[in-house]
Design a protein around this motif. Sequence first.
Motif, short mmCIF file in Angstrom:
data_model
loop_
_atom_site.label_atom_id
_atom_site.label_comp_id
_atom_site.label_asym_id
_atom_site.label_seq_id
_atom_site.Cartn_x
_atom_site.Cartn_y
_atom_site.Cartn_z
N LEU A 72 28.14 -15.91 -66.69
CA LEU A 72 28.29 -17.10 -65.84
C LEU A 72 27.77 -18.35 -66.53
O LEU A 72 28.31 -19.44 -66.36
N SER A 73 26.73 -18.20 -67.33
CA SER A 73 26.12 -19.37 -67.98
C SER A 73 26.87 -19.81 -69.23
O SER A 73 26.78 -20.97 -69.62
N THR A 74 27.53 -18.87 -69.90
CA THR A 74 27.99 -19.20 -71.25
C THR A 74 29.47 -18.95 -71.49
O THR A 74 30.01 -19.42 -72.48
N ASP A 75 30.11 -18.19 -70.64
CA ASP A 75 31.43 -17.68 -71.00
C ASP A 75 32.54 -18.46 -70.30
O ASP A 75 32.48 -18.66 -69.10
N PRO A 76 33.54 -18.88 -71.04
CA PRO A 76 34.67 -19.56 -70.38
C PRO A 76 35.52 -18.60 -69.54
O PRO A 76 36.44 -19.05 -68.87
N HIS A 77 35.24 -17.30 -69.60
CA HIS A 77 35.97 -16.35 -68.76
C HIS A 77 35.19 -16.12 -67.47
O HIS A 77 34.00 -15.87 -67.50
N PRO A 78 35.87 -16.18 -66.31
CA PRO A 78 35.18 -15.85 -65.06
C PRO A 78 34.78 -14.38 -65.04
O PRO A 78 35.28 -13.58 -65.85
N LEU A 79 33.90 -14.01 -64.12
CA LEU A 79 33.58 -12.59 -63.95
C LEU A 79 34.86 -11.83 -63.58
O LEU A 79 35.74 -12.37 -62.91
N PRO A 80 34.94 -10.54 -64.00
CA PRO A 80 36.19 -9.80 -63.82
C PRO A 80 36.72 -9.79 -62.38
O PRO A 80 37.93 -9.97 -62.16
N GLN A 81 35.82 -9.60 -61.40
CA GLN A 81 36.33 -9.52 -60.02
C GLN A 81 36.99 -10.82 -59.59
O GLN A 81 37.97 -10.82 -58.85
N PHE A 82 36.47 -11.96 -60.11
CA PHE A 82 37.05 -13.24 -59.72
C PHE A 82 38.40 -13.47 -60.40
O PHE A 82 39.22 -14.25 -59.93
N ARG A 83 38.61 -12.80 -61.53
CA ARG A 83 39.90 -12.93 -62.21
C ARG A 83 40.99 -12.20 -61.43
O ARG A 83 42.17 -12.41 -61.69
N VAL A 84 40.57 -11.33 -60.53
CA VAL A 84 41.55 -10.69 -59.64
C VAL A 84 41.66 -11.49 -58.34
O VAL A 84 42.74 -11.90 -57.93
N LEU A 85 40.52 -11.73 -57.71
CA LEU A 85 40.53 -12.40 -56.40
C LEU A 85 41.10 -13.82 -56.50
O LEU A 85 41.84 -14.25 -55.62
N GLY A 86 40.74 -14.53 -57.56
CA GLY A 86 41.16 -15.92 -57.68
C GLY A 86 42.66 -16.10 -57.74
O GLY A 86 43.27 -16.64 -56.81
N PRO A 87 43.31 -15.63 -58.80
CA PRO A 87 44.75 -15.89 -58.91
C PRO A 87 45.58 -15.25 -57.79
O PRO A 87 46.49 -15.87 -57.26
N LEU A 88 45.24 -14.01 -57.41
CA LEU A 88 46.10 -13.33 -56.43
C LEU A 88 46.13 -14.06 -55.09
O LEU A 88 47.15 -14.07 -54.40
N ALA A 89 45.02 -14.69 -54.71
CA ALA A 89 44.97 -15.38 -53.42
C ALA A 89 46.00 -16.50 -53.34
O ALA A 89 46.34 -16.98 -52.26
N ASN A 90 46.51 -16.90 -54.51
CA ASN A 90 47.49 -17.99 -54.54
C ASN A 90 48.95 -17.52 -54.51
O ASN A 90 49.85 -18.33 -54.34
N LEU A 91 49.18 -16.23 -54.74
CA LEU A 91 50.53 -15.79 -55.09
C LEU A 91 51.34 -15.21 -53.93
O LEU A 91 50.99 -14.14 -53.40
N PRO A 92 52.43 -15.86 -53.55
CA PRO A 92 53.30 -15.33 -52.49
C PRO A 92 53.83 -13.94 -52.82
O PRO A 92 53.99 -13.11 -51.93
N SER A 93 54.10 -13.66 -54.11
CA SER A 93 54.62 -12.35 -54.49
C SER A 93 53.60 -11.26 -54.16
O SER A 93 53.94 -10.17 -53.69
N PHE A 94 52.33 -11.56 -54.36
CA PHE A 94 51.28 -10.61 -54.00
C PHE A 94 51.17 -10.47 -52.48
O PHE A 94 51.06 -9.36 -51.95
N HIS A 95 51.22 -11.58 -51.80
CA HIS A 95 51.11 -11.54 -50.33
C HIS A 95 52.23 -10.69 -49.74
O HIS A 95 52.01 -9.90 -48.82
N ALA A 96 53.43 -10.83 -50.28
CA ALA A 96 54.55 -10.05 -49.76
C ALA A 96 54.35 -8.57 -50.07
O ALA A 96 54.60 -7.70 -49.22
N ALA A 97 53.87 -8.26 -51.27
CA ALA A 97 53.74 -6.86 -51.67
C ALA A 97 52.72 -6.11 -50.81
O ALA A 97 52.88 -4.93 -50.53
N PHE A 98 51.65 -6.81 -50.39
CA PHE A 98 50.60 -6.14 -49.63
C PHE A 98 50.45 -6.67 -48.20
O PHE A 98 49.42 -6.48 -47.59
N ASP A 99 51.49 -7.33 -47.73
CA ASP A 99 51.50 -7.76 -46.34
C ASP A 99 50.26 -8.59 -45.99
O ASP A 99 49.58 -8.36 -44.99
N VAL A 100 49.95 -9.52 -46.86
CA VAL A 100 48.81 -10.41 -46.62
C VAL A 100 49.29 -11.55 -45.73
O VAL A 100 50.32 -12.16 -46.00
N LYS A 101 48.53 -11.81 -44.64
CA LYS A 101 48.94 -12.81 -43.66
C LYS A 101 48.03 -14.04 -43.75
O LYS A 101 46.88 -13.93 -44.19
#
Length: 714
Positions: free
Chosen positions: A668-697
């Motif tokens: 968190l202090s030094t790396d330009p890469h986010p923590l692994p879990q945020f690399r999943v939660l972050g982008p997917l929360a934006n994606l309609p294709s993901f929402h459709a695949a898993f019925d996210v409302k």
Amino acid sequence: MELRATGTLPSSPEILRSRVASGAPQYVPADSVTLGSLPVALEPRGWRAAAPPLAPAASPTARAVGFDPTNLDPTVRPQDNFYQYAVGGRIARSPIPDDKPSWGVDAELVAQTQEKLRGILEASAGRRNPLVATPEQKIGDFYASGMDVAAIEQAGAAPIRPWLDRIAGIEDARGLQDAVAAMHADGMHALFSFGATPDAKDSRNVIGEAFQGGLTLPERDYYLSQEESQKDVREKYLSHLENMFTLLGRLPDAAREAAETVLRVETKIAEASLSRAEMRDPNALYHPMDRSLLRELTPSFDWQSYFANIGRPDIESINMATPDFFIKMNGLLRDTPLEDLKTYLTWRVATENAEFLSSNFEQEDFNFAGRTLKGVQSQQPRWKRVVKHTDDYLGEALGQKFVEQNFSAEAKARALDMVENIKGALREKIVTGWMSEETKREALAKVDTMVAKIGYPDKWKDYSGLVVDRGLFGENVARARAFHARENLAKIGKPVDPTEWEMTPSTVNAYYHPLKNEIVFPAAILQPPYFDVNADDASNYGSIGATIGHELTHGFDDEGAQFDAQGNLRNWWQPADEAEFKRRADGVERQFNEFVYDGQRTDGKLVKGESIADLGGLELAWTAYKNATEGDPAPRTDDGFTPDQRFFLNYALSWATNLRPEYAHLILSTDPHPLPQFRVLGPLANLPSFHAAFDVKPGDPMARPEEQRNRLWD
Ligand SMILES: [Zn+2]
């Protein structure tokens, strides 16, 4: 602009300009150089037990590979926390081994690769006395000398004794500067960094670049922050320094005094340094200067003798990446007592070499660099460390053998095919997307000139100028380090060599190089579960496809977007498009500022480039996957998932990782890469294709409110 943290020290924006300071092994990521080469290079490797590899080993007969349901945590809804749902089961059964800072799919693949490299090295070491100095002789002898514990123990600090004597004998400022230059010429790091890089505004040619450096702790905030946790690390650092000086033979009071001196000098260097977020602006790092300007900038540092001492008296001008740093360094050289600077250089020699010396040095080094900084509980077995060193210093000799045995022509062809499809998706999105016609033209040119390197270099590095024998390990390392330094410095003033790679074939990682406009995928990342020639498109596009899209998108992230199709630093954006791009990028920054781990907030600005690349990469991989599977008959769902679901499950799987808290905070202090879990939660929360695949409302935690949703290409 790598895919992930390297496991040495967290990777950083420095790959942007391959600032391989005066000759670290080219493959030691540049950041671990600037960070002072604390030998934290203990990759998560060598684990065997518990979780079986997810995907069965490739077999000659094609068969589909489904998603293993035991990876899931069925107590969590995918709409609430997709990371936990998709890989909660897997991470629960994959505890972190004592000798690792983290453990996950990535580390498991690294461990499997490590085992393969060990096999190669032991076989090579077993062939004694070859008549000619072949690559195999070099890797075999290097490995054998690293495993010769008796000789290493007996030698103690002998391999660095000549350096310690030389520094002790320095009598004046001139002698000190000569020693700094000599250290650089031998590939060691002190005070600042100097090395070859493509010229940011004339990217076909290599120039010399002077860059801030000289620190031992991972980042300037480790010296400057007033947070309790950082103060605690500094206390432990002082003890570590004191112990190391004691090992070098100083009496207790003198050792303590030397420790305080080093911390004082390094704190001054830290105060002069830019932060990592500040280093993300390539324009701020471009200041070509000739000798007379250099003289004016730093009257107390003699660049003319420096260039002569590193064997390049012909250098007339360089890029001074961080001028303010050098102005302050000039003050430091002028105002610091000579004895203090000698103490600092002594420390630099000791810390850079500790892991190659006898066990008392090596263990003291591990206590701090592994235990304190990363929370690792025990040191890795020796063979794993020596395999890693061999890969660092002779990576392309080792890599030749590795790809012979582990990378098929079929895998290369399929990976290339995926790259072409994902490039096609990017072209499609640019053509139909939000840019104006002029900006589109430039963007398309950038896609068209982008080179993809897959697996291994077409031309292997020539190690014939490097002598490796079965003498002392520390001496083999010193010669190899100097060899790489010479090789690096020799590039200055020449055209860029387009065949060069900055990672070894056995590295589980990938990168985009903005000055070369190339994406590079070593053979070792093109293995299951990231890439499986037997898996279906949904699985492969969700994992390695997203990675390919990630690297392609780096060409257009907050840094990469500033370089054109030829790799030159030039603004090719129409103002309105630039504003729109910035608006999208700022949205990603804001989203990541919201992610908190154990009380520490993610620095959205620091992780902006990687997070843009993750989001854009997923958008590209999804479109390419849809294009590739258009009209496919009867998709398989025998694992209980649709192909669309498998795409996202495999994406999440590629980030499944357990992290020690110390290591998570370091990232968190030094790396330009986010923590692994945020690399999943972050982008997917934006994606309609993901929402459709898993019925996210709307209203589900995995659905970012429509008005805050981030998109890059779509
Ligand atoms: Zn990246």
